[in-house]
Scaffold this motif. Structure first.
Motif, PDB file in Angstrom:
ATOM      1  N   ARG A 189       0.836  -1.202   0.000  1.00  0.00           N
ATOM      2  CA  ARG A 189       0.000   0.000   0.000  1.00  0.00           C
ATOM      3  C   ARG A 189       0.871   1.253   0.000  1.00  0.00           C
ATOM      4  NH1 ARG A 189      -3.073   0.722   5.332  1.00  0.00           N
ATOM      5  NH2 ARG A 189      -3.729  -1.383   4.787  1.00  0.00           N
ATOM      6  N   LEU A 190       1.871   1.287   0.878  1.00  0.00           N
ATOM      7  CA  LEU A 190       2.764   2.444   0.927  1.00  0.00           C
ATOM      8  C   LEU A 190       3.556   2.577  -0.365  1.00  0.00           C
ATOM      9  CD1 LEU A 190       4.097   2.030   4.579  1.00  0.00           C
ATOM     10  CD2 LEU A 190       2.343   3.634   3.788  1.00  0.00           C
ATOM     11  N   ALA A 191       4.040   1.453  -0.871  1.00  0.00           N
ATOM     12  CA  ALA A 191       4.849   1.480  -2.089  1.00  0.00           C
ATOM     13  C   ALA A 191       4.035   1.864  -3.316  1.00  0.00           C
ATOM     14  CB  ALA A 191       5.498   0.120  -2.307  1.00  0.00           C
ATOM     15  N   SER A 192       2.703   1.787  -3.229  1.00  0.00           N
ATOM     16  CA  SER A 192       1.874   2.176  -4.380  1.00  0.00           C
ATOM     17  C   SER A 192       2.079   3.640  -4.739  1.00  0.00           C
ATOM     18  CB  SER A 192       0.397   1.892  -4.087  1.00  0.00           C
ATOM     19  OG  SER A 192      -0.119   2.757  -3.094  1.00  0.00           O
ATOM     20  N   VAL A 193       2.525   4.448  -3.768  1.00  0.00           N
ATOM     21  CA  VAL A 193       2.855   5.841  -4.067  1.00  0.00           C
ATOM     22  C   VAL A 193       4.086   5.908  -4.964  1.00  0.00           C
ATOM     23  CG1 VAL A 193       3.632   8.029  -3.056  1.00  0.00           C
ATOM     24  CG2 VAL A 193       1.769   6.734  -1.980  1.00  0.00           C
ATOM     25  N   ALA A 194       5.100   5.118  -4.649  1.00  0.00           N
ATOM     26  CA  ALA A 194       6.310   5.076  -5.480  1.00  0.00           C
ATOM     27  C   ALA A 194       6.001   4.561  -6.874  1.00  0.00           C
ATOM     28  CB  ALA A 194       7.370   4.199  -4.821  1.00  0.00           C
ATOM     29  N   LEU A 195       5.027   3.658  -6.972  1.00  0.00           N
ATOM     30  CA  LEU A 195       4.639   3.097  -8.265  1.00  0.00           C
ATOM     31  C   LEU A 195       3.758   4.043  -9.078  1.00  0.00           C
ATOM     32  CD1 LEU A 195       3.833  -0.519  -7.074  1.00  0.00           C
ATOM     33  CD2 LEU A 195       5.571   0.080  -8.776  1.00  0.00           C
ATOM     34  N   GLY A 196       3.296   5.138  -8.462  1.00  0.00           N
ATOM     35  CA  GLY A 196       2.423   6.072  -9.157  1.00  0.00           C
ATOM     36  C   GLY A 196       0.975   5.631  -9.204  1.00  0.00           C
ATOM     37  N   GLN A 197       0.614   4.627  -8.400  1.00  0.00           N
ATOM     38  CA  GLN A 197      -0.752   4.125  -8.380  1.00  0.00           C
ATOM     39  C   GLN A 197      -1.634   4.888  -7.409  1.00  0.00           C
ATOM     40  OE1 GLN A 197      -0.142   0.013  -7.415  1.00  0.00           O
ATOM     41  NE2 GLN A 197       0.662  -0.507  -9.447  1.00  0.00           N
ATOM     42  N   ALA A 198      -1.028   5.593  -6.462  1.00  0.00           N
ATOM     43  CA  ALA A 198      -1.744   6.408  -5.481  1.00  0.00           C
ATOM     44  C   ALA A 198      -0.933   7.659  -5.216  1.00  0.00           C
ATOM     45  CB  ALA A 198      -1.967   5.637  -4.187  1.00  0.00           C
ATOM     46  N   ASP A 199      -1.612   8.712  -4.768  1.00  0.00           N
ATOM     47  CA  ASP A 199      -0.930   9.949  -4.412  1.00  0.00           C
ATOM     48  C   ASP A 199      -0.625  10.014  -2.921  1.00  0.00           C
ATOM     49  OD1 ASP A 199      -1.188  11.221  -7.077  1.00  0.00           O
ATOM     50  OD2 ASP A 199      -3.325  11.102  -6.615  1.00  0.00           O
ATOM     51  N   ILE A 200      -1.541   9.479  -2.112  1.00  0.00           N
ATOM     52  CA  ILE A 200      -1.384   9.460  -0.668  1.00  0.00           C
ATOM     53  C   ILE A 200      -1.700   8.051  -0.177  1.00  0.00           C
ATOM     54  CG2 ILE A 200      -2.328  10.241   1.533  1.00  0.00           C
ATOM     55  CD1 ILE A 200      -0.709  12.401   0.349  1.00  0.00           C
ATOM     56  N   ALA A 201      -0.805   7.478   0.628  1.00  0.00           N
ATOM     57  CA  ALA A 201      -1.055   6.183   1.266  1.00  0.00           C
ATOM     58  C   ALA A 201      -1.101   6.391   2.771  1.00  0.00           C
ATOM     59  CB  ALA A 201       0.027   5.171   0.905  1.00  0.00           C
ATOM     60  N   LEU A 202      -2.040   5.720   3.405  1.00  0.00           N
ATOM     61  CA  LEU A 202      -2.288   5.908   4.828  1.00  0.00           C
ATOM     62  C   LEU A 202      -2.173   4.589   5.574  1.00  0.00           C
ATOM     63  CD1 LEU A 202      -5.537   7.997   4.307  1.00  0.00           C
ATOM     64  CD2 LEU A 202      -3.288   8.925   4.907  1.00  0.00           C
ATOM     65  N   ALA A 203      -1.788   4.676   6.831  1.00  0.00           N
ATOM     66  CA  ALA A 203      -1.747   3.497   7.706  1.00  0.00           C
ATOM     67  C   ALA A 203      -2.267   3.913   9.072  1.00  0.00           C
ATOM     68  CB  ALA A 203      -0.334   2.954   7.825  1.00  0.00           C
ATOM     69  N   SER A 204      -3.133   3.101   9.641  1.00  0.00           N
ATOM     70  CA  SER A 204      -3.601   3.376  10.994  1.00  0.00           C
ATOM     71  C   SER A 204      -2.489   3.054  11.978  1.00  0.00           C
ATOM     72  CB  SER A 204      -4.858   2.563  11.305  1.00  0.00           C
ATOM     73  OG  SER A 204      -4.620   1.193  11.079  1.00  0.00           O
ATOM     74  N   ASP A 205      -2.678   3.441  13.236  1.00  0.00           N
ATOM     75  CA  ASP A 205      -1.633   3.179  14.217  1.00  0.00           C
ATOM     76  C   ASP A 205      -1.451   1.674  14.429  1.00  0.00           C
ATOM     77  OD1 ASP A 205      -3.937   2.628  15.602  1.00  0.00           O
ATOM     78  OD2 ASP A 205      -3.634   4.132  17.140  1.00  0.00           O
ATOM     79  N   ASN A 206      -0.306   1.310  14.931  1.00  0.00           N
ATOM     80  CA  ASN A 206       0.081  -0.068  15.224  1.00  0.00           C
ATOM     81  C   ASN A 206       0.844  -0.745  14.090  1.00  0.00           C
ATOM     82  OD1 ASN A 206       0.169  -2.003  17.351  1.00  0.00           O
ATOM     83  ND2 ASN A 206      -1.248  -3.297  16.202  1.00  0.00           N
ATOM     84  N   ALA A 207       1.297   0.015  13.093  1.00  0.00           N
ATOM     85  CA  ALA A 207       2.225  -0.560  12.116  1.00  0.00           C
ATOM     86  C   ALA A 207       3.547  -0.853  12.822  1.00  0.00           C
ATOM     87  CB  ALA A 207       2.454   0.404  10.966  1.00  0.00           C
ATOM     88  N   HIS A 208       4.170  -1.963  12.449  1.00  0.00           N
ATOM     89  CA  HIS A 208       5.452  -2.356  13.035  1.00  0.00           C
ATOM     90  C   HIS A 208       6.592  -2.109  12.035  1.00  0.00           C
ATOM     91  CE1 HIS A 208       2.680  -4.353  15.731  1.00  0.00           C
ATOM     92  NE2 HIS A 208       3.674  -4.679  16.540  1.00  0.00           N
ATOM     93  N   ASP A 209       7.799  -2.079  12.557  1.00  0.00           N
ATOM     94  CA  ASP A 209       8.974  -1.873  11.695  1.00  0.00           C
ATOM     95  C   ASP A 209       8.950  -2.786  10.478  1.00  0.00           C
ATOM     96  OD1 ASP A 209       9.902  -0.023  13.532  1.00  0.00           O
ATOM     97  OD2 ASP A 209      11.766  -1.087  13.985  1.00  0.00           O
ATOM     98  N   TRP A 210       8.610  -4.065  10.694  1.00  0.00           N
ATOM     99  CA  TRP A 210       8.672  -5.021   9.588  1.00  0.00           C
ATOM    100  C   TRP A 210       7.634  -4.748   8.506  1.00  0.00           C
ATOM    101  CZ3 TRP A 210       8.006  -7.228  14.675  1.00  0.00           C
ATOM    102  CH2 TRP A 210       6.665  -7.412  15.054  1.00  0.00           C
ATOM    103  N   ASP A 211       6.556  -4.016   8.843  1.00  0.00           N
ATOM    104  CA  ASP A 211       5.543  -3.662   7.846  1.00  0.00           C
ATOM    105  C   ASP A 211       6.010  -2.555   6.911  1.00  0.00           C
ATOM    106  OD1 ASP A 211       3.409  -5.319   8.963  1.00  0.00           O
ATOM    107  OD2 ASP A 211       3.277  -3.842  10.575  1.00  0.00           O
ATOM    108  N   ILE A 212       6.917  -1.705   7.382  1.00  0.00           N
ATOM    109  CA  ILE A 212       7.124  -0.438   6.689  1.00  0.00           C
ATOM    110  C   ILE A 212       8.565  -0.105   6.330  1.00  0.00           C
ATOM    111  CG2 ILE A 212       5.034   0.539   7.718  1.00  0.00           C
ATOM    112  CD1 ILE A 212       6.796   2.050   9.694  1.00  0.00           C
TER     113      ILE A 212
END
Length: 264
Positions: A189-212
Motif C-alpha cells: 500500500r505504501l509502495a503504491s505511491v512510489a509506483l504512481g498508483q496512489a498519491d497518498i497512502a495511509l496506515a492506521s496506528d500499530n504498524a510495526h517496523d517489519w511492515d514499513i
C-alpha cells in the motif's frame, strides 16, 4: 556503508526475498485457501505454515549469513539483542497474510536493512504479480529494474489508499479525493505511491517496523516521504517497534496536506 557495499547488500536482500517468496508461492492457491495450516496469534491475527517456512528461508539467507547484524521479524520472537546492533535486518515473511489466505494477489515479502535507526536498503516482493521493488540509499528505487520517480503533482482529485476513517478526515483538506480499493499488504500500500498508483497512502496506528521499513527506503529513493501525521520522520529499531498512524506521498503534497491539517 559505501555504494558498492549497499549495492551488494541489496542483492542479498533481493535474493533472500525471492527465495522466501518461492516457498510461500508453492503453498499459495489463487482465489482459494492455501495449502498450509493456519493458526492465530494473540489478538486474532492469522499466521500460516507458509509464514514460518518463508521466515526460515530469510533466517538462512540473512541472519545466519550475517551473525553480527541484529534481527527483527514478525515471525521470530523478539529480543533486546538487536538494540545493541547498529545494523539490523527487518523482515516480514508474508505481509498481508489475510490476502494470502484468501488467494488474493497483493501479499508481499519484505526485507530491509536498518542502520542507526534508518532503513538503507529494502525489497518489497509481490510473488504472484512477479513484481520486485528495490531501493538503497543514494542508488534509486526500481520496480523490476525500471527506475521509480514520484511526480510532485498529484492527480485531481487526489488518490488515497488506506483506512477510510483517516481518508474521510484528510481528503476534505485537499478539496476531496478518491478512495482506492484496499491493499492488504501495508508495505505494498505504501509502495503504491512510489509506483504512481496512489498519491497518498495511509496506515492506521500499530504498524510495526517489519511492515514499513522496506517501503520507507523505496519511497525515499523514489522522491516521496513516509512520516507520522505530524510530519515527523520515523525511527526504527527502538525497544517497541510500533508506530502511530502514518502517511506517505510526494513532499510537496504532504507539506500542503499536513500544513492545512495543523492549521485546522
Amino acid at each position: 556503508m559505501g555504494e558498492a557495499e549497499l549495492q551488494a547488500m541489496l542483492g542479498v536482500l533481493e535474493h533472500a526475498a525471492r527465495a522466501a517468496g518461492a516457498v510461500a508461492l508453492a503453498r499459495y492457491r489463487p482465489g482459494a485457501a492455501p495449502d498450509a495450516r493456519v493458526s492465530y496469534k494473540e489478538g486474532g491475527s492469522p499466521v500460516t505454515e507458509a509464514d514460518y517456512a518463508a521466515n526460515a528461508v530469510l533466517i538462512a539467507h540473512l541472519r545466519d549469513r550475517f551473525p553480527d547484524h541484529g534481527w527483527l521479524s514478525e515471525e521470530t520472537a523478539d529480543t533486546a539483542a538487536r538494540l545493541s546492533r547498529r545494523a539490523v535486518f527487518v523482515v516480514d515473511p508474508i505481509d498481508g497474510t489475510r490476502a494470502f489466505l484468501a488467494g488474493a494477489n497483493n501479499w508481499t515479502v519484505c526485507a530491509a536493512l536498518v542502520v542507526d535507526g534508518e532503513p538503507v536498503a529494502g525489497v518489497v516482493l509481490a510473488p504472484v504479480l512477479d513484481l520486485c521493488l528495490t531501493a538503497a540509499r543514494g542508488l534509486g528505487a526500481f520496480a523490476n529494474g525500471q527506475r521509480l520517480v514520484v511526480s510532485p503533482r498529484a492527480a485531481d482529485p487526489c488518490r488515497f489508499t488506506g483506512p477510510k476513517p483517516i481518508y474521510t478526515h484528510l481528503a476534505p483538506l485537499l478539496g476531496g479525493g478518491v478512495h482506492l480499493p484496499r491493499i492488504a499488504s501495508l508495505a505494498f500500500r505504501l509502495a503504491s505511491v512510489a509506483l504512481g498508483q496512489a498519491d497518498i497512502a495511509l496506515a492506521s496506528d500499530n504498524a510495526h517496523d517489519w511492515d514499513i521499513a522496506a517501503s520507507d527506503i523505496i519511497l525515499s529513493e523514489a522522491g516521496a516521504r513516509l512520516t507520522d501525521l505530524g510530519g515527523n520522520k520515523l525511527i526504527y529499531n527502538r525497544p517497541d517497534p510500533v508506530h502511530p498512524a502514518l502517511i506517505a506521498g510526494a513532499p510537496s503534497l504532504l507539506g500542503r496536506l499536513l500544513a492545512v491539517a495543523e492549521g485546522g
